[in-house]
Design a protein around this motif. Structure first.
Motif, PDB file in Angstrom:
ATOM      1  N   TYR A  15      -7.451   6.195 -11.478  1.00 19.85           N
ATOM      2  CA  TYR A  15      -6.694   7.256 -10.815  1.00 19.85           C
ATOM      3  C   TYR A  15      -5.978   6.652  -9.598  1.00 19.85           C
ATOM      4  N   ARG A  16      -4.674   6.831  -9.534  1.00 22.74           N
ATOM      5  CA  ARG A  16      -3.917   6.386  -8.364  1.00 22.74           C
ATOM      6  C   ARG A  16      -3.845   7.542  -7.370  1.00 22.74           C
ATOM      7  N   VAL A  17      -4.292   7.276  -6.139  1.00 29.24           N
ATOM      8  CA  VAL A  17      -4.385   8.308  -5.110  1.00 29.24           C
ATOM      9  C   VAL A  17      -3.756   7.812  -3.818  1.00 29.24           C
ATOM     10  N   GLU A  18      -3.363   8.764  -2.975  1.00 28.94           N
ATOM     11  CA  GLU A  18      -2.811   8.375  -1.674  1.00 28.94           C
ATOM     12  C   GLU A  18      -3.887   7.713  -0.834  1.00 28.94           C
ATOM     13  N   ARG A  19      -5.080   8.288  -0.876  1.00 27.15           N
ATOM     14  CA  ARG A  19      -6.218   7.698  -0.173  1.00 27.15           C
ATOM     15  C   ARG A  19      -7.476   7.969  -0.981  1.00 27.15           C
ATOM     16  N   VAL A  96      -7.527   3.959  -6.912  1.00 33.15           N
ATOM     17  CA  VAL A  96      -6.677   2.940  -6.283  1.00 33.15           C
ATOM     18  C   VAL A  96      -5.736   3.648  -5.322  1.00 33.15           C
ATOM     19  N   ASP A  97      -5.790   3.266  -4.030  1.00 31.63           N
ATOM     20  CA  ASP A  97      -4.976   3.974  -3.036  1.00 31.63           C
ATOM     21  C   ASP A  97      -3.648   3.269  -2.778  1.00 31.63           C
ATOM     22  N   ASP A  98      -2.873   3.824  -1.866  1.00 31.13           N
ATOM     23  CA  ASP A  98      -1.533   3.310  -1.596  1.00 31.13           C
ATOM     24  C   ASP A  98      -1.544   1.943  -0.928  1.00 31.13           C
ATOM     25  N   ARG A  99      -2.692   1.503  -0.447  1.00 33.24           N
ATOM     26  CA  ARG A  99      -2.803   0.163   0.141  1.00 33.24           C
ATOM     27  C   ARG A  99      -3.290  -0.859  -0.882  1.00 33.24           C
ATOM     28  N   ALA A 100      -3.432  -0.426  -2.144  1.00 33.74           N
ATOM     29  CA  ALA A 100      -3.905  -1.265  -3.262  1.00 33.74           C
ATOM     30  C   ALA A 100      -5.399  -1.526  -3.184  1.00 33.74           C
ATOM     31  N   ASP A 242       2.983  -9.170  -2.520  1.00 33.55           N
ATOM     32  CA  ASP A 242       3.051  -7.716  -2.443  1.00 33.55           C
ATOM     33  C   ASP A 242       2.051  -7.134  -3.436  1.00 33.55           C
ATOM     34  N   ALA A 243       0.881  -6.746  -2.942  1.00 33.82           N
ATOM     35  CA  ALA A 243      -0.192  -6.265  -3.814  1.00 33.82           C
ATOM     36  C   ALA A 243       0.067  -4.834  -4.269  1.00 33.82           C
ATOM     37  N   VAL A 244      -0.202  -4.593  -5.549  1.00 33.59           N
ATOM     38  CA  VAL A 244      -0.096  -3.271  -6.148  1.00 33.59           C
ATOM     39  C   VAL A 244      -1.486  -2.693  -6.420  1.00 33.59           C
ATOM     40  N   ASP A 245      -2.398  -3.560  -6.882  1.00 39.04           N
ATOM     41  CA  ASP A 245      -3.736  -3.115  -7.273  1.00 39.04           C
ATOM     42  C   ASP A 245      -4.654  -4.332  -7.255  1.00 39.04           C
ATOM     43  N   THR A 246      -5.701  -4.279  -6.435  1.00 40.19           N
ATOM     44  CA  THR A 246      -6.611  -5.420  -6.326  1.00 40.19           C
ATOM     45  C   THR A 246      -7.744  -5.373  -7.347  1.00 40.19           C
ATOM     46  N   ALA A 286      -3.736 -14.150  -7.160  1.00 40.89           N
ATOM     47  CA  ALA A 286      -2.555 -13.644  -6.452  1.00 40.89           C
ATOM     48  C   ALA A 286      -1.554 -13.027  -7.418  1.00 40.89           C
ATOM     49  N   LEU A 287      -1.440 -13.579  -8.597  1.00 34.73           N
ATOM     50  CA  LEU A 287      -0.577 -12.983  -9.621  1.00 34.73           C
ATOM     51  C   LEU A 287      -1.133 -11.641 -10.084  1.00 34.73           C
ATOM     52  N   SER A 288      -2.450 -11.567 -10.247  1.00 37.76           N
ATOM     53  CA  SER A 288      -3.050 -10.358 -10.814  1.00 37.76           C
ATOM     54  C   SER A 288      -2.877  -9.138  -9.923  1.00 37.76           C
ATOM     55  N   VAL A 289      -2.912  -9.313  -8.600  1.00 41.15           N
ATOM     56  CA  VAL A 289      -2.827  -8.153  -7.713  1.00 41.15           C
ATOM     57  C   VAL A 289      -1.417  -7.574  -7.642  1.00 41.15           C
ATOM     58  N   GLN A 290      -0.462  -8.270  -8.216  1.00 38.63           N
ATOM     59  CA  GLN A 290       0.910  -7.772  -8.208  1.00 38.63           C
ATOM     60  C   GLN A 290       1.196  -6.827  -9.382  1.00 38.63           C
ATOM     61  N   ARG A 291       0.162  -6.600 -10.220  1.00 41.70           N
ATOM     62  CA  ARG A 291       0.313  -5.716 -11.371  1.00 41.70           C
ATOM     63  C   ARG A 291      -0.869  -4.763 -11.416  1.00 41.70           C
TER      64      ARG A 291
END
Length: 311
Positions: A15-19, A96-100, A242-246, A286-291
């Motif tokens: 679930y992608r959430v703001e926080r 997963v929040d907006d800060r990844a 630029d991280a999207v999801d850690t 580092a590649l993985s967190v960009q997707r």
């Protein structure tokens, strides 16, 4: 066989959430997806995509989620040695929040059924050059697999996550311990009976390495510390992206690490070898967190090499 992973497989519900919600709070999701995950599944996929001849020993439910997990592993070129059980496949609910950043709750499901290694499973472990373990499966299975590997001369790499107390028998079979800084602090307190407060990451790694095995403490975007008994420490510089999801980044690191370790052909786990492997693994993570996602974000060897060439 080059790399064998004994571990967990889950279907991730993301679930992608703001926080990330606090206790008692309800938040509205901005999006939802499901994808293969689980620490063992993530790590063996990362090893295979990073170029290793990778095999996976796991327990997966005989259900639709299990079929999806199997299809993903086959697609990544993993050699499968699975138990299909009546128990439902493991699942994980991930915010997963907006800060990844993420928060995860796991229901082990079929992973609990991975007990009492068979003769064939023991032979597969004994034939490997590297065994990679985590702690999402029964602890007695982890210890048994490590003991088989140690007796056969197989290198044992343990990612001690999610963190739990490590038995003396397991500690005696580890060649390389991989933990993040929070896990390292908890283990120093547990194993060394020391207060970790105020200790630097280097001091944490050194304290753990006094137990007789090499230690890699991952620091996220800041890199990693590698410590080898009697050889000291080295720092591996992190990468700013630029991280999207850690989610799954640590698992990607572990899988890429063992793939590069096997590829190195090193007969001894010296500091230089482990630093080079950690550098390779840092690029993969580092590649993985960009997707987004765990398994969907794991890069291939070609992607790792291409990205590394730009650094």
């Amino acid at each position: 066989m080059s790399v064998v992973v004994v571990g967990s497989a889950n279907l991730d519900l993301v679930y992608r959430v703001e926080r990330i919600p606090a206790a008692g709070e309800t938040v509205l999701a901005k999006g939802f997806d499901s994808a293969p995950g689980g620490k063992g599944n993530n790590q063996v996929t990362a090893a295979a995509r990073a170029g290793a001849d990778a095999s996976f020993i796991a327990a997966i439910g005989a259900d639709a989620a299990g079929d999806r997990l199997v299809a993903s592993l086959v697609d990544s070129g993993v050699d499968l040695h699975l138990r299909r059980t009546d128990a439902p496949s493991g699942t994980a609910v991930i915010y997963v929040d907006d800060r990844a950043e993420n928060s995860i709750v796991v229901d082990s499901g079929a992973n609990r059924m991975l007990k009492d290694l068979t003769a064939d499973e023991r032979a597969i472990i004994g034939d490997a050059r590297v065994l990679l373990l985590q702690l999402e499966t029964p602890p007695e299975t982890v210890a048994a697999a490590a003991a088989v590997a140690r007796a056969a001369g197989t290198i044992v790499v343990l990612n001690a996550a999610p963190i739990r107390t490590l038995s003396p028998a397991l500690l005696q079979t580890i060649d390389v311990l991989v933990v993040n800084e929070h896990e390292a602090a908890l283990l120093v307190e547990d194993l060394r009976d020391e207060d970790p407060a105020g200790l630097s990451e280097q001091a944490l790694a050194t304290a753990l390495a006094e137990s007789g095995f090499a230690v890699i403490v991952t620091l996220g975007v800041r890199g990693a510390v590698v410590s080898v008994p009697s050889a000291g420490n080295a720092f591996v510089e992190g990468l700013t992206v630029d991280a999207v999801d850690t989610t799954g980044a640590g698992d990607t690191f572990c899988g890429a690490l063992v793939a590069e370790l096997e590829r190195s052909g090193a007969s001894a786990l010296d500091l230089g070898t482990l630093v080079r492997c950690a550098e390779f693994a840092t690029v993969a993570a580092a590649l993985s967190v960009q997707r987004p996602g765990a398994v969907p974000s794991i890069p291939t060897l070609a992607e790792i090499q291409a990205f590394r060439a730009t650094l």
